[in-house]
Write an enzyme that holds these catalytic residues in place. Structure first.
Site, short mmCIF file in Angstrom:
data_model
loop_
_atom_site.label_atom_id
_atom_site.label_comp_id
_atom_site.label_asym_id
_atom_site.label_seq_id
_atom_site.Cartn_x
_atom_site.Cartn_y
_atom_site.Cartn_z
N ILE A 33 0.82 -1.21 0.00
CA ILE A 33 0.00 0.00 0.00
C ILE A 33 0.87 1.27 0.00
O ILE A 33 0.40 2.34 -0.39
CB ILE A 33 -0.96 -0.02 1.22
CG1 ILE A 33 -2.19 0.82 0.97
CG2 ILE A 33 -0.27 0.37 2.51
CD1 ILE A 33 -3.31 0.59 1.98
N HIS A 102 6.01 -12.05 5.90
CA HIS A 102 5.85 -11.66 4.50
C HIS A 102 7.19 -11.34 3.90
O HIS A 102 8.07 -10.81 4.56
CB HIS A 102 4.92 -10.44 4.38
CG HIS A 102 5.24 -9.34 5.33
ND1 HIS A 102 4.84 -9.36 6.65
CD2 HIS A 102 5.93 -8.19 5.17
CE1 HIS A 102 5.26 -8.27 7.26
NE2 HIS A 102 5.94 -7.55 6.38
N MET A 103 7.30 -11.68 2.64
CA MET A 103 8.50 -11.35 1.87
C MET A 103 8.22 -10.07 1.09
O MET A 103 7.27 -10.00 0.32
CB MET A 103 8.82 -12.50 0.91
CG MET A 103 10.01 -12.23 0.02
SD MET A 103 10.18 -13.54 -1.21
CE MET A 103 10.81 -14.85 -0.20
N HIS A 104 9.05 -9.03 1.32
CA HIS A 104 9.00 -7.85 0.47
C HIS A 104 9.77 -8.18 -0.81
O HIS A 104 10.91 -8.68 -0.74
CB HIS A 104 9.69 -6.65 1.13
CG HIS A 104 9.01 -6.13 2.35
ND1 HIS A 104 8.20 -5.03 2.33
CD2 HIS A 104 9.03 -6.54 3.64
CE1 HIS A 104 7.75 -4.77 3.54
NE2 HIS A 104 8.25 -5.68 4.36
P1 5GP Z 1 6.84 -4.76 7.62
O1 5GP Z 1 7.13 -3.37 8.12
O2 5GP Z 1 6.02 -5.54 8.64
O3 5GP Z 1 8.04 -5.52 7.16
O4 5GP Z 1 5.95 -4.58 6.32
C1 5GP Z 1 4.58 -4.36 6.35
C2 5GP Z 1 4.20 -3.77 5.02
O5 5GP Z 1 2.80 -3.86 4.88
C3 5GP Z 1 4.57 -2.29 4.86
O6 5GP Z 1 5.45 -2.12 3.76
C4 5GP Z 1 3.23 -1.60 4.65
O7 5GP Z 1 3.28 -0.54 3.72
C5 5GP Z 1 2.34 -2.73 4.17
N1 5GP Z 1 0.95 -2.59 4.51
C6 5GP Z 1 0.43 -2.21 5.71
N2 5GP Z 1 -0.91 -2.20 5.66
C7 5GP Z 1 -1.25 -2.60 4.39
C8 5GP Z 1 -2.52 -2.80 3.75
O8 5GP Z 1 -3.59 -2.63 4.31
N3 5GP Z 1 -2.48 -3.21 2.45
C9 5GP Z 1 -1.30 -3.41 1.78
N4 5GP Z 1 -1.38 -3.79 0.51
N5 5GP Z 1 -0.10 -3.24 2.38
C10 5GP Z 1 -0.07 -2.84 3.67
#
Ligand code: 5GP
Ligand code: ZN
Length: 116
Positions: A33, A102-104
Site C-alpha cells: 500500500i 511476509h517477503m517484500h
Molecule cells: P513490515 O514493516 O512488517 O516488514 O511490512 C509491512 C508492510 O505492509 C509495509 O510495507 C506496509 O506498507 C504494508 N501494509 C500495511 N498495511 C497494508 C494494507 O492494508 N495493504 C497493503 N497492501 N499493504 C499494507
C-alpha cells in the site's frame, strides 16, 4: 488457522481489499500500500506464521513456495534480469509492523546497500 486481528489474514479472507497479483496453493502476493520502489510486492504464506522465528519444520515447503512465487512475479514484472531484492523483516529492530510473515519484493530501480 487465521488470526482474528491479523491484517494479512483479513486480506487472505477477502475482508480487506488488496491488489492481488499472484496466487498459489500456499501463497498470495499483493502490491504494498506504501510502495518503496516501482515494484513493491508482499508475498505471504496462506498459513498464519507470525515471524521468521515461528517457522517450524513442517513449514519448509511453504517457505520455499514464497521464493517460487517471487520467481513468477519478477518475470511478470520484467525485473528478473535487471535485479531486485527480497527482504523479510523480523520483529522490532528490523521494523516488522505486520505480524504475519511476509517477503517484500522490491525492484524497478537501483537499490542501495546496506539498507538503513
Ligand atoms: P513490515 O514493516 O512488517 O516488514 O511490512 C509491512 C508492510 O505492509 C509495509 O510495507 C506496509 O506498507 C504494508 N501494509 C500495511 N498495511 C497494508 C494494507 O492494508 N495493504 C497493503 N497492501 N499493504 C499494507
Ligand atoms: Zn495472519
Amino acid at each position: 488457522m487465521p488470526e482474528k486481528d491479523c491484517l494479512f489474514c483479513k486480506i487472505l479472507a477477502g475482508e480487506i481489499p488488496a491488489d492481488i497479483i499472484h496466487e498459489s496453493a500456499t501463497t498470495i502476493a499483493f502490491r504494498d500500500i506504501n510502495p518503496q520502489a516501482p515494484t513493491h510486492v508482499l508475498i505471504i504464506p496462506r498459513k498464519h506464521i507470525a515471524t521468521i522465528n515461528d517457522i517450524v519444520p513442517e513449514d519448509q515447503a511453504v517457505i520455499g513456495s514464497l521464493y517460487l512465487a517471487a520467481c513468477d512475479i519478477v518475470t511478470a514484472e520484467g525485473i528478473a534480469d535487471d535485479g531486485y531484492r527480497t527482504v523479510m523483516n523480523c520483529n522490532e529492530a528490523a521494523g516488522q509492523t505486520v505480524f504475519h510473515m511476509h517477503m517484500h519484493l522490491l525492484g524497478g530501480r537501483t537499490l542501495a546497500w546496506p539498507p538503513g
